[in-house]
Scaffold this motif. Structure first.
Motif: not given
Length: 115
Positions: A70, A82-83, A85-87
């Motif tokens: 990741e 993107k990352l 927003q996810e974390h």
């Protein structure tokens, strides 16, 4: 002057920034992006101001808990967005946003100069 503060309420750096703003009479609203999330558009706006790399807190536990696959996949603005927003805990904090002023992190000298 009214600014928007983005961060996580229980973060010690955010608490320092909020204390500074209160002590200096700067009105603010607070957006906890861990609880409320953050839009892709807002992340893109910040990336234009700061660049994508400074927005990622690589010293924090959230980054360290990601597996190496990741971490290595974050190579550009799109993958970073993107990352984040996810974390949302990956986003460096606080971010001050208002009246054309953008500040990343808490630096008392920068706050004195800008606010």
């Amino acid at each position: 002057m009214m600014v928007q503060v983005y961060g996580i309420k229980n973060c010690s750096t955010v608490k320092k920034a909020l204390d500074w703003l209160t002590e200096h009479g700067v009105d603010y609203t607070f957006h906890d992006y861990k609880k409320l999330g953050i839009s892709e558009d807002k992340i893109k706006e910040w990336q234009k101001v700061f660049g994508w790399e400074p927005l990622i807190n690589k010293r924090g536990t959230t980054w360290r808990k990601l597996d190496s696959i990741e971490q290595e996949a974050v190579t550009d603005q799109k993958s970073a967005s993107k990352l984040m927003q996810e974390h949302t805990s990956l986003i460096k904090r606080p971010i001050i946003d208002g009246n054309g002023i953008y500040l990343l992190g808490f630096n008392e000298e920068e706050y004195d100069k800008s606010l």
